[in-house]
Design an enzyme around this catalytic site. Sequence first.
Site, PDB file in Angstrom:
ATOM      1  N   ARG A  46     -54.064  10.096  27.749  1.00 21.45           N
ATOM      2  CA  ARG A  46     -55.287  10.698  27.225  1.00 21.45           C
ATOM      3  C   ARG A  46     -56.480   9.806  27.550  1.00 21.45           C
ATOM      4  NH1 ARG A  46     -56.650   7.173  24.416  1.00 21.45           N
ATOM      5  NH2 ARG A  46     -58.632   8.173  24.000  1.00 21.45           N
ATOM      6  N   GLY A  47     -57.692  10.323  27.226  1.00 19.07           N
ATOM      7  CA  GLY A  47     -58.917   9.642  27.623  1.00 19.07           C
ATOM      8  C   GLY A  47     -59.307  10.181  28.990  1.00 19.07           C
ATOM      9  N   ALA A  48     -60.562  10.638  29.110  1.00 16.49           N
ATOM     10  CA  ALA A  48     -60.943  11.395  30.309  1.00 16.49           C
ATOM     11  C   ALA A  48     -60.641  10.677  31.630  1.00 16.49           C
ATOM     12  CB  ALA A  48     -62.421  11.787  30.214  1.00 16.49           C
ATOM     13  N   ARG A  81     -56.246  20.592  30.217  1.00 13.56           N
ATOM     14  CA  ARG A  81     -57.259  20.345  29.181  1.00 13.56           C
ATOM     15  C   ARG A  81     -58.632  20.698  29.769  1.00 13.56           C
ATOM     16  NH1 ARG A  81     -56.767  14.913  25.838  1.00 13.56           N
ATOM     17  NH2 ARG A  81     -57.832  16.229  24.306  1.00 13.56           N
ATOM     18  N   GLN A 179     -56.887   8.174  17.265  1.00  5.50           N
ATOM     19  CA  GLN A 179     -57.044   7.354  18.472  1.00  5.50           C
ATOM     20  C   GLN A 179     -57.737   6.035  18.152  1.00  5.50           C
ATOM     21  OE1 GLN A 179     -57.626  10.633  18.312  1.00  5.50           O
ATOM     22  NE2 GLN A 179     -57.320  11.663  20.269  1.00  5.50           N
ATOM     23  N   ASP A 220     -66.370  12.558  27.533  1.00  7.86           N
ATOM     24  CA  ASP A 220     -65.435  13.375  28.304  1.00  7.86           C
ATOM     25  C   ASP A 220     -66.143  14.181  29.378  1.00  7.86           C
ATOM     26  OD1 ASP A 220     -64.197  12.923  25.467  1.00  7.86           O
ATOM     27  OD2 ASP A 220     -62.572  13.176  26.910  1.00  7.86           O
ATOM     28  N   ASN A 230     -67.828  14.439  23.593  1.00  3.75           N
ATOM     29  CA  ASN A 230     -66.894  13.339  23.311  1.00  3.75           C
ATOM     30  C   ASN A 230     -66.100  13.741  22.070  1.00  3.75           C
ATOM     31  OD1 ASN A 230     -65.847  10.695  23.945  1.00  3.75           O
ATOM     32  ND2 ASN A 230     -66.824   9.968  22.083  1.00  3.75           N
ATOM     33  N   LYS A 231     -65.168  12.903  21.703  1.00  5.68           N
ATOM     34  CA  LYS A 231     -64.257  13.203  20.588  1.00  5.68           C
ATOM     35  C   LYS A 231     -65.006  13.754  19.376  1.00  5.68           C
ATOM     36  CE  LYS A 231     -60.715  13.085  20.558  1.00  5.68           C
ATOM     37  NZ  LYS A 231     -60.027  14.365  20.878  1.00  5.68           N
TER      38      LYS A 231
HETATM   39  O1  MRU Z   1     -58.483  13.816  23.073  1.00  3.27           O
HETATM   40  P1  MRU Z   1     -58.623  12.483  23.743  1.00  3.27           P
HETATM   41  O2  MRU Z   1     -57.952  11.379  23.018  1.00  3.27           O
HETATM   42  O3  MRU Z   1     -58.241  12.540  25.210  1.00  3.27           O
HETATM   43  O4  MRU Z   1     -60.189  12.198  23.684  1.00  3.27           O
HETATM   44  C1  MRU Z   1     -60.691  11.042  24.293  1.00  3.27           C
HETATM   45  C2  MRU Z   1     -62.115  10.793  24.015  1.00  3.27           C
HETATM   46  O5  MRU Z   1     -62.799  11.586  23.420  1.00  3.27           O
HETATM   47  C3  MRU Z   1     -62.697   9.538  24.584  1.00  3.27           C
HETATM   48  O6  MRU Z   1     -63.732   9.066  23.776  1.00  3.27           O
HETATM   49  C4  MRU Z   1     -63.271   9.849  25.972  1.00  3.27           C
HETATM   50  O7  MRU Z   1     -62.287  10.391  26.804  1.00  3.27           O
HETATM   51  C5  MRU Z   1     -63.846   8.675  26.606  1.00  3.27           C
HETATM   52  S1  MRU Z   1     -62.579   7.674  27.233  1.00  3.27           S
HETATM   53  C6  MRU Z   1     -63.144   6.491  28.183  1.00  3.27           C
END
Ligand code: MRU
Length: 338
Positions: A46-48, A81, A179, A220, A230-231
Amino acid sequence: MPVRALWYRRGALHVIDQRALPARTVVRRLTRLSEVADAIRTLTVRGAPAIGVAAAYGMVLGHREGRYSPDRAAKALRATRPTGHDLFVGIEAVRRAWAAGDDVEAAADAYRAEVVSECHRIGVAGAPLFARAHRVLTHCNAGALATVEWGTALAPLRFARQRGAHLFVYVDETRPLLQGSRLTAWELARERIPHAVIADNAAGYYLASGQVDAVIVGADRIARNGDLANKIGTYEKAVVARENGVPFYVAAPWSTFDARSPSGRTIPVEERGELEVLGFAGTRTSPLASHARNPAFDVTPARFVTAFITPDGVVRPRDLAKALARRTSGGTRSSFRP
Ligand code: MRU
Protein backbone atom coordinates in the site's frame (compact mmCIF):
# COMPACT_ATOMS: atom_id res chain seq x y z
CA MET A 1 18.45 2.92 7.17
CA PRO A 2 14.76 2.79 6.34
CA VAL A 3 13.22 -0.57 5.50
CA ARG A 4 12.71 -1.72 1.87
CA ALA A 5 9.03 -2.50 1.24
CA LEU A 6 9.45 -4.72 -1.83
CA TRP A 7 12.04 -6.14 -4.21
CA TYR A 8 12.08 -8.25 -7.38
CA ARG A 9 14.35 -11.24 -7.80
CA ARG A 10 14.43 -14.04 -10.35
CA GLY A 11 10.84 -14.02 -11.50
CA ALA A 12 9.23 -13.13 -8.17
CA LEU A 13 8.11 -9.94 -6.47
CA HIS A 14 8.78 -10.06 -2.72
CA VAL A 15 6.66 -7.75 -0.58
CA ILE A 16 6.52 -7.10 3.14
CA ASP A 17 2.93 -7.93 4.12
CA GLN A 18 1.83 -4.61 5.63
CA ARG A 19 -1.28 -6.18 7.15
CA ALA A 20 0.85 -8.20 9.56
CA LEU A 21 2.97 -5.31 10.88
CA PRO A 22 4.01 -4.47 13.52
CA ALA A 23 3.36 -7.84 15.18
CA ARG A 24 5.12 -9.90 12.50
CA THR A 25 7.39 -9.20 9.54
CA VAL A 26 6.05 -11.51 6.85
CA VAL A 27 7.47 -11.48 3.31
CA ARG A 28 5.18 -12.73 0.53
CA ARG A 29 6.60 -14.10 -2.72
CA LEU A 30 4.37 -13.24 -5.69
CA THR A 31 4.87 -14.91 -9.06
CA ARG A 32 1.62 -14.10 -10.88
CA LEU A 33 -0.01 -10.87 -12.01
CA SER A 34 -3.23 -11.84 -10.23
CA GLU A 35 -1.31 -12.24 -6.95
CA VAL A 36 0.09 -8.73 -7.31
CA ALA A 37 -3.40 -7.39 -8.06
CA ASP A 38 -4.73 -9.08 -4.91
CA ALA A 39 -1.83 -7.74 -2.85
CA ILE A 40 -2.67 -4.20 -3.96
CA ARG A 41 -6.42 -4.65 -3.41
CA THR A 42 -5.99 -6.05 0.11
CA LEU A 43 -3.37 -3.44 1.16
CA THR A 44 -0.70 -6.12 1.53
CA VAL A 45 1.23 -3.54 -0.49
CA ARG A 46 0.00 0.00 0.00
CA GLY A 47 0.94 3.67 -0.30
CA ALA A 48 0.66 5.25 -3.73
CA PRO A 49 4.32 5.11 -4.88
CA ALA A 50 4.83 1.53 -3.61
CA ILE A 51 1.61 0.46 -5.34
CA GLY A 52 2.94 1.96 -8.60
CA VAL A 53 6.19 -0.02 -8.34
CA ALA A 54 4.38 -3.24 -7.36
CA ALA A 55 2.08 -2.83 -10.36
CA ALA A 56 5.08 -2.29 -12.66
CA TYR A 57 6.44 -5.66 -11.52
CA GLY A 58 2.93 -7.13 -11.77
CA MET A 59 3.16 -6.29 -15.49
CA VAL A 60 6.52 -8.09 -15.64
CA LEU A 61 4.96 -11.19 -14.08
CA GLY A 62 2.02 -10.97 -16.53
CA HIS A 63 4.52 -10.85 -19.39
CA ARG A 64 6.30 -13.95 -18.04
CA GLU A 65 3.00 -15.84 -17.70
CA GLY A 66 2.55 -15.55 -21.45
CA ARG A 67 -1.27 -15.44 -21.41
CA TYR A 68 -1.82 -11.68 -21.32
CA SER A 69 -1.56 -8.98 -23.93
CA PRO A 70 0.03 -5.77 -22.63
CA ASP A 71 -3.39 -4.09 -22.62
CA ARG A 72 -5.15 -6.94 -20.80
CA ALA A 73 -2.46 -7.04 -18.16
CA ALA A 74 -2.66 -3.27 -17.72
CA LYS A 75 -6.46 -3.42 -17.46
CA ALA A 76 -6.35 -6.08 -14.72
CA LEU A 77 -3.93 -4.08 -12.62
CA ARG A 78 -5.62 -0.72 -13.21
CA ALA A 79 -8.84 -2.17 -11.73
CA THR A 80 -7.27 -2.68 -8.29
CA ARG A 81 -7.48 0.76 -6.65
CA PRO A 82 -8.85 3.91 -8.29
CA THR A 83 -7.40 6.87 -6.37
CA GLY A 84 -3.60 6.72 -6.31
CA HIS A 85 -2.16 8.07 -9.54
CA ASP A 86 1.17 6.25 -9.26
CA LEU A 87 -0.56 2.93 -10.00
CA PHE A 88 -1.39 4.11 -13.52
CA VAL A 89 2.07 5.59 -14.11
CA GLY A 90 3.85 2.40 -13.00
CA ILE A 91 1.64 0.21 -15.20
CA GLU A 92 2.11 2.49 -18.21
CA ALA A 93 5.92 2.53 -17.87
CA VAL A 94 6.00 -1.24 -18.42
CA ARG A 95 3.05 -1.50 -20.81
CA ARG A 96 4.84 0.83 -23.23
CA ALA A 97 8.05 -1.25 -23.11
CA TRP A 98 6.07 -4.47 -23.52
CA ALA A 99 4.10 -3.17 -26.51
CA ALA A 100 7.33 -1.95 -28.13
CA GLY A 101 9.03 -5.34 -27.63
CA ASP A 102 11.56 -3.86 -25.17
CA ASP A 103 12.90 -5.46 -21.99
CA VAL A 104 9.98 -5.25 -19.49
CA GLU A 105 12.09 -6.13 -16.47
CA ALA A 106 14.50 -3.31 -17.29
CA ALA A 107 11.52 -0.94 -17.61
CA ALA A 108 10.18 -1.94 -14.17
CA ASP A 109 13.66 -1.69 -12.61
CA ALA A 110 14.09 1.79 -14.08
CA TYR A 111 10.69 2.85 -12.76
CA ARG A 112 11.53 1.57 -9.27
CA ALA A 113 14.91 3.31 -9.33
CA GLU A 114 13.28 6.59 -10.34
CA VAL A 115 10.72 6.42 -7.51
CA VAL A 116 13.44 5.64 -4.96
CA SER A 117 15.66 8.45 -6.26
CA GLU A 118 12.77 10.94 -6.23
CA CYS A 119 11.91 10.09 -2.63
CA HIS A 120 15.56 10.57 -1.66
CA ARG A 121 15.51 13.99 -3.34
CA ILE A 122 12.26 14.87 -1.53
CA GLY A 123 14.13 14.16 1.70
CA VAL A 124 17.01 16.43 0.76
CA ALA A 125 14.71 19.21 -0.52
CA GLY A 126 12.36 19.11 2.47
CA ALA A 127 14.82 18.69 5.34
CA PRO A 128 15.56 22.43 5.79
CA LEU A 129 11.85 23.06 6.53
CA PHE A 130 12.26 20.97 9.69
CA ALA A 131 15.49 22.51 10.95
CA ARG A 132 13.41 24.67 13.30
CA ALA A 133 9.93 23.08 13.10
CA HIS A 134 10.65 20.27 15.53
CA ARG A 135 7.21 19.09 16.57
CA VAL A 136 5.63 17.54 13.50
CA LEU A 137 2.28 15.85 12.93
CA THR A 138 1.73 13.27 10.19
CA HIS A 139 -1.28 11.30 9.01
CA CYS A 140 -1.37 7.72 7.62
CA ASN A 141 1.92 6.14 6.54
CA ALA A 142 3.98 8.00 3.97
CA GLY A 143 7.23 6.30 4.88
CA ALA A 144 9.46 3.71 3.26
CA LEU A 145 6.68 1.11 3.41
CA ALA A 146 4.51 3.34 1.24
CA THR A 147 7.20 4.21 -1.29
CA VAL A 148 9.68 1.26 -1.48
CA GLU A 149 12.42 3.26 0.32
CA TRP A 150 12.81 6.62 2.18
CA GLY A 151 9.19 7.74 2.12
CA THR A 152 7.60 10.99 1.02
CA ALA A 153 6.42 12.70 4.22
CA LEU A 154 8.94 10.80 6.35
CA ALA A 155 11.93 11.41 4.04
CA PRO A 156 12.47 15.10 4.99
CA LEU A 157 12.15 14.14 8.66
CA ARG A 158 14.80 11.41 8.23
CA PHE A 159 17.19 13.85 6.55
CA ALA A 160 16.50 16.67 9.02
CA ARG A 161 17.32 14.30 11.84
CA GLN A 162 20.57 13.21 10.16
CA ARG A 163 21.46 16.91 10.12
CA GLY A 164 20.90 17.20 13.86
CA ALA A 165 17.25 18.34 14.22
CA HIS A 166 15.63 17.10 17.45
CA LEU A 167 12.30 15.99 16.08
CA PHE A 168 9.20 14.77 17.82
CA VAL A 169 6.51 13.24 15.61
CA TYR A 170 2.79 13.08 16.45
CA VAL A 171 1.47 10.04 14.59
CA ASP A 172 -2.27 10.00 13.84
CA GLU A 173 -3.49 6.45 14.37
CA THR A 174 -5.40 6.61 11.01
CA ARG A 175 -8.59 4.67 11.41
CA PRO A 176 -9.89 2.34 10.15
CA LEU A 177 -6.75 0.42 9.10
CA LEU A 178 -4.27 2.07 11.48
CA GLN A 179 -1.53 2.87 8.96
CA GLY A 180 -0.26 5.50 11.42
CA SER A 181 -0.23 3.57 14.69
CA ARG A 182 0.92 0.31 13.06
CA LEU A 183 3.21 1.34 10.20
CA THR A 184 4.48 4.90 10.72
CA ALA A 185 5.09 4.16 14.40
CA TRP A 186 6.93 0.95 13.39
CA GLU A 187 9.22 2.84 11.02
CA LEU A 188 9.93 5.59 13.56
CA ALA A 189 10.53 3.09 16.37
CA ARG A 190 13.01 1.10 14.22
CA GLU A 191 15.02 4.28 13.71
CA ARG A 192 14.58 5.53 17.27
CA ILE A 193 12.84 8.72 16.17
CA PRO A 194 10.88 10.10 19.16
CA HIS A 195 7.15 9.98 18.54
CA ALA A 196 3.73 9.50 20.09
CA VAL A 197 0.71 7.84 18.52
CA ILE A 198 -2.41 9.95 18.97
CA ALA A 199 -6.06 9.13 18.34
CA ASP A 200 -7.23 10.66 15.06
CA ASN A 201 -9.58 12.95 16.90
CA ALA A 202 -6.75 14.33 19.10
CA ALA A 203 -4.94 16.18 16.29
CA GLY A 204 -7.09 19.31 16.68
CA TYR A 205 -6.23 19.52 20.37
CA TYR A 206 -2.47 19.41 19.70
CA LEU A 207 -2.70 21.88 16.80
CA ALA A 208 -4.85 24.35 18.74
CA SER A 209 -2.72 24.24 21.88
CA GLY A 210 0.47 25.24 20.05
CA GLN A 211 2.16 21.87 20.37
CA VAL A 212 2.68 21.25 16.63
CA ASP A 213 5.09 23.31 14.49
CA ALA A 214 4.25 21.70 11.12
CA VAL A 215 2.06 19.05 9.50
CA ILE A 216 3.45 16.88 6.71
CA VAL A 217 1.59 14.26 4.68
CA GLY A 218 2.01 12.33 1.44
CA ALA A 219 -0.59 12.20 -1.32
CA ASP A 220 -2.27 9.67 -3.55
CA ARG A 221 -3.08 12.04 -6.39
CA ILE A 222 -2.44 15.75 -6.89
CA ALA A 223 -4.51 17.59 -9.48
CA ARG A 224 -3.13 20.30 -11.75
CA ASN A 225 -4.44 23.06 -9.48
CA GLY A 226 -2.84 21.51 -6.37
CA ASP A 227 -5.95 19.90 -4.86
CA LEU A 228 -4.86 16.56 -3.44
CA ALA A 229 -6.33 13.23 -2.44
CA ASN A 230 -4.78 11.57 0.59
CA LYS A 231 -5.89 9.21 3.35
CA ILE A 232 -9.32 9.99 4.81
CA GLY A 233 -8.93 12.57 7.57
CA THR A 234 -6.23 14.60 5.80
CA TYR A 235 -8.67 17.38 4.87
CA GLU A 236 -9.65 18.08 8.46
CA LYS A 237 -5.98 18.18 9.57
CA ALA A 238 -5.27 20.72 6.81
CA VAL A 239 -8.20 22.92 7.82
CA VAL A 240 -7.28 22.86 11.51
CA ALA A 241 -3.62 23.53 10.68
CA ARG A 242 -4.63 26.64 8.69
CA GLU A 243 -7.00 27.79 11.45
CA ASN A 244 -4.05 27.67 13.87
CA GLY A 245 -1.38 29.13 11.57
CA VAL A 246 0.55 25.85 11.35
CA PRO A 247 2.23 25.11 7.96
CA PHE A 248 0.80 22.14 6.07
CA TYR A 249 3.26 20.42 3.72
CA VAL A 250 2.55 17.75 1.08
CA ALA A 251 5.45 15.60 -0.12
CA ALA A 252 5.17 13.58 -3.34
CA PRO A 253 7.14 12.19 -6.28
CA TRP A 254 6.19 13.31 -9.78
CA SER A 255 4.24 10.08 -10.40
CA THR A 256 1.62 11.31 -7.89
CA PHE A 257 0.92 14.49 -9.90
CA ASP A 258 -1.91 14.01 -12.38
CA ALA A 259 -1.68 16.64 -15.08
CA ARG A 260 -4.95 15.35 -16.57
CA SER A 261 -7.03 16.14 -13.46
CA PRO A 262 -7.78 19.85 -13.52
CA SER A 263 -8.95 19.88 -9.89
CA GLY A 264 -9.82 17.64 -6.96
CA ARG A 265 -13.36 17.32 -8.25
CA THR A 266 -12.27 14.84 -10.92
CA ILE A 267 -10.26 12.59 -8.55
CA PRO A 268 -12.07 9.26 -7.98
CA VAL A 269 -12.33 8.40 -4.27
CA GLU A 270 -12.12 4.71 -3.38
CA GLU A 271 -14.94 3.38 -1.18
CA ARG A 272 -13.85 0.29 0.74
CA GLY A 273 -15.86 -2.43 2.49
CA GLU A 274 -17.89 -1.57 5.58
CA LEU A 275 -16.36 -4.29 7.77
CA GLU A 276 -13.15 -2.23 8.03
CA VAL A 277 -15.17 0.36 9.98
CA LEU A 278 -17.64 -1.80 11.88
CA GLY A 279 -14.99 -3.61 13.91
CA PHE A 280 -11.58 -3.28 15.44
CA ALA A 281 -8.68 -5.73 15.10
CA GLY A 282 -11.00 -8.40 13.76
CA THR A 283 -13.67 -8.00 16.44
CA ARG A 284 -17.06 -6.54 15.58
CA THR A 285 -17.63 -3.43 17.70
CA SER A 286 -20.78 -2.00 16.10
CA PRO A 287 -24.26 -3.52 16.44
CA LEU A 288 -24.92 -6.29 13.91
CA ALA A 289 -27.79 -4.20 12.52
CA SER A 290 -25.51 -1.23 11.74
CA HIS A 291 -23.98 -0.39 8.38
CA ALA A 292 -20.98 1.80 7.66
CA ARG A 293 -19.52 4.08 4.99
CA ASN A 294 -15.84 3.82 4.29
CA PRO A 295 -14.24 6.33 1.90
CA ALA A 296 -10.51 5.56 1.90
CA PHE A 297 -9.45 9.09 0.87
CA ASP A 298 -10.59 12.69 0.98
CA VAL A 299 -9.67 15.70 -1.11
CA THR A 300 -7.90 18.71 0.38
CA PRO A 301 -8.18 21.94 -1.62
CA ALA A 302 -4.86 23.50 -2.66
CA ARG A 303 -5.59 26.66 -0.65
CA PHE A 304 -4.81 24.77 2.57
CA VAL A 305 -1.37 23.65 1.35
CA THR A 306 1.60 25.76 2.43
CA ALA A 307 3.95 24.04 -0.03
CA PHE A 308 4.55 20.85 -1.98
CA ILE A 309 7.87 19.12 -1.38
CA THR A 310 8.81 17.67 -4.76
CA PRO A 311 11.96 15.84 -5.88
CA ASP A 312 13.07 19.09 -7.51
CA GLY A 313 12.38 21.50 -4.71
CA VAL A 314 9.72 23.08 -2.54
CA VAL A 315 6.90 24.64 -4.54
CA ARG A 316 4.01 26.85 -3.43
CA PRO A 317 0.56 25.86 -4.76
CA ARG A 318 0.35 29.05 -6.85
CA ASP A 319 3.62 28.07 -8.59
CA LEU A 320 2.65 24.44 -9.17
CA ALA A 321 1.37 24.86 -12.72
CA LYS A 322 4.63 26.58 -13.68
CA ALA A 323 6.69 23.85 -11.95
CA LEU A 324 4.77 21.13 -13.80
CA ALA A 325 5.27 22.93 -17.11
CA ARG A 326 9.00 23.43 -16.42
CA ARG A 327 9.25 19.76 -15.56
CA THR A 328 7.90 18.67 -18.93
CA SER A 329 10.36 21.02 -20.61
CA GLY A 330 13.22 19.91 -18.29
CA GLY A 331 14.26 21.12 -14.80
CA THR A 332 12.22 22.47 -11.88
CA ARG A 333 13.63 24.97 -9.43
CA SER A 334 12.44 25.74 -5.92
CA SER A 335 10.29 28.83 -5.60
CA PHE A 336 9.70 28.65 -1.87
CA ARG A 337 11.35 30.10 1.22
CA PRO A 338 10.01 28.94 4.62
O1 MRU B 1 -4.92 3.21 1.65
P1 MRU B 1 -3.44 3.43 1.70
O2 MRU B 1 -2.81 2.94 2.96
O3 MRU B 1 -2.74 2.91 0.46
O4 MRU B 1 -3.29 5.01 1.69
C1 MRU B 1 -2.01 5.58 1.66
C2 MRU B 1 -2.00 7.04 1.84
O5 MRU B 1 -3.02 7.69 1.88
C3 MRU B 1 -0.66 7.70 1.89
O6 MRU B 1 -0.70 8.84 2.68
C4 MRU B 1 -0.27 8.11 0.46
O7 MRU B 1 -0.28 7.00 -0.39
C5 MRU B 1 1.04 8.75 0.41
S1 MRU B 1 2.28 7.54 0.52
C6 MRU B 1 3.75 8.14 0.21
